[in-house]
Motif scaffolding. Sequence first.
Motif: not given
Lengths: 575, 319
Positions: A438-446
């Motif tokens: 989550l560090m880079l503030n993603p929209d999608v996590v696989v």
Amino acid sequence: MSTLLEVRDLHVGFGREPRDNEVVKGVSFGLEAGKTLAIVGESGSGKSVTALSVNRLVDFGGGRITKGKITLQRADGAAIDITAADEPALQRIRGREIGMIFQEPMTSLNPVHTVGAQIEEAFRLNRGLVGAAATRAAREALERVRIPDAAQRLRYYPHQLSGGMRQRVMIAMVLASNPRLLIADEPTTALDVTVQAQIMALLAELREELGMAMIFITHDIGLVAGIADDIMVMQHGVAVEQGKLDSVLDNPQHDYTRHLLKAVPHFTSGSAVRSDGGSHAAPIVTVDNLAVRFPVLKGLFRRKTGAVHAVDGVDFELRPGETLAIVGESGSGKSTTARAILGLVKATRGRIEAKAGRSGRPVQMVFQDPYASLNPRLNVEGLLAEPAIAAGQRVDAKLRQRMVFLLERVGLTKDALSRYPHQFSGGQRQRLCIARALMLNPDVVVLDEAVSALDVSVQARVLELLIDLQREFGLAYLFISHDMAVVERIAHRVAVMYAGQIVEIGKAAAVLGAPQHSYTKRLIAAVPAIERRRQHFAVDVTQVPSLVRPAGFEPPAAKWREAGDDHRVRVEETA
Amino acid sequence: MNYLTQRLLTFPLVLLGVSLLVFFAIRLVPGDAIIAMLGTEAGLLTEAQRASLAAYFGLDQPIVVQYGRWLAGLFEGNLGISVTYGKPVLEVILARFPLTLELSLLSMLISLAVGIPAGVFAATRVDRPSDLVVRLFAMLGQSTPSFVVGLVLIYFLSVTFRMLPAMGSFTPLFVDPIGNLSQMILPSITLGLSFAAAVTRISRSAMLDVLSDDYVRTARSKGASQRDVVWKHALPNALIPVVTLSGVEFGYLLGGAVIVEQIFALPGLGRLTLDAISQRDYPLVQGAVLFIALNFLVVNLLVDLAYAALDPRIRLGGK
């Protein structure tokens, strides 16, 4: 009924001072001939050590029985105290009176000997058979565990067989001596769920045939429900509850048993799917006709003679804030799909489109093994800084602020920053992996089997955390899993993969509750459940087809059938 | 095309590379055959005498032409004429090779016969006094230079007890087997012991790994005896690193063991090569190095074939 095995106040310790390092602290149980006892507990509960003490294999793992008595009623009627027996006596008991099968069929057979030689050895040791008589006996044993073409398989080496087949070979080996007691230490944990159902059915049948008693060790309380007579729940080296199966399952007395029963993901055929979240917004990830093929090379010039079609013609969409679960068994292509989306493997064909949302790197990943996916030489600050450094950011006060914020969000404290991975438990490490993603503030996590390696109670808490984070940050999850019950808890939509292709995709309630494709039905029927414990499973020996195709092979275009609103099923060829 | 032919086809390429390297590297060393042969008297040569000697040895040509000529000869099986011996290089090398081969094989045999059982013994008694003793000896064996072992052996067995000859001209194996073996046994032990120490350490650690593997536990659960578990189930799985180590060692041994040959006055490949270098006998150095490289290639191939024989996963392919 006579008592076959009596364990009294068993204590087992490890290391130089075994009395100070006890892993089993006073366990007692009895087992009658022909009955099955299930020992249930999480990792570190002492369940395996207890079982390995019964045939004293624990000695070879550095353990020592420090106190207690294990009395085995031998076939000739004499009683022997295992804890006091010498090694030659134990060798006569192992195999002959007590057989054992283990968790890892992939590593439990000797890679340099044929399976035939290994089964024959069991017959030689326990029945004195040699030469042609031993070969014949080995072949019959393979037939008893329902391995087709037994005579030829005898000449196979373990690496030429699948995990399920190897576990059957292990069982065939144990049967060599018609043991009166079989210890099964998580024999199906490493196997796919449909293979697990096959092995469980086989064990149940053989137990009836041979009248042998069984100690069945598992972390999955749902799995033993169908096979055990008695159950013993272990925690921290003691038995917290033991009794008849039905009374323990239906009326648990101890808090930990109740907790375990609650934590074990129950699969309820889609009736417990999430009602929150989900969305109809424009997709954030679109996968169109994705194919990943690995070439099969032969000869001096590495000529391409064919290809492994790991993923073939997969399309799906992932919308913001929703969880799409990809379920399937090993080799179905689900992990390869995930890796292709992250660019970790190169797609042979197809289009993967991820919209750049909140940051330049919209897709991040969490892997299965929390022990192997954190660099042991970096502290938490270093681990969390890595994605930011890779994205060209500076490690400054603002970044540290985000680390602390995320650590707190995943349930860890600020002082974790200076600690190293080995100082955390498996569940905590997986929380670190989530924070890192989550560090880079993603929209999608696989999430590739992200909770599979965790104990059930830890698993339940990490799942809750994932759901909370999804709500808070509006994350979309691509949740790769083989575990239908876990999928039911977290997924909004489900895609079922089989042999590199999606065979069914749609709303979780529809796919899990009213499966249409024959494979989905088979997969769901194989899920063990406490509620369905009296249901009988027949032995099914369906094998997954080979994915190796000749060069230039193109699969026929898929035909799809709409089974309802947002529920598509691949049309099966009737062959 | 099978694996073996594939591998054999790569040999000429490797040898070509080696020949290039050695051909030019040896010429980087100052001095040449004429100076090495005549010593200080080389300074007394007239310009014309020097030129005719250089022409005789082919040293007057540009270096690339020299290489081209030598390579052309190579294809006809002609490695050139040794400057110091005045005989064909191949003949000189082949005259020395039987001794080196015998010495290598004997010391390998000794080291494996001592090292593997010692390693297995130590692994099955890990951290007990007997394990510590084996480890101590292994450490000693590895850290003692071979000339020390050689000299100690000569002193006790030859000089003090007169059991074996210390010196004397070399007797070929097929002329007088007993005489030959009594000559070869001390140098073989000298070379074998230090290598046995390495074999002991690697078989011990490989056995320790393997003994904690799941299939060893399976064998025990079947009621297999400790002897079966160790020798039938564990050892075959532990041999791969031993084979790797032995292959490298064997390759080196075939290149000659200079120190041991010197101590025991044996005419082997090691001394031959060393002398050739100090004599600037270019054809002989080139030939010897090429020969040693070929030995390495063959040994490596044998090692790979041994892997396949030991491990069905390599033999049959698969996961």
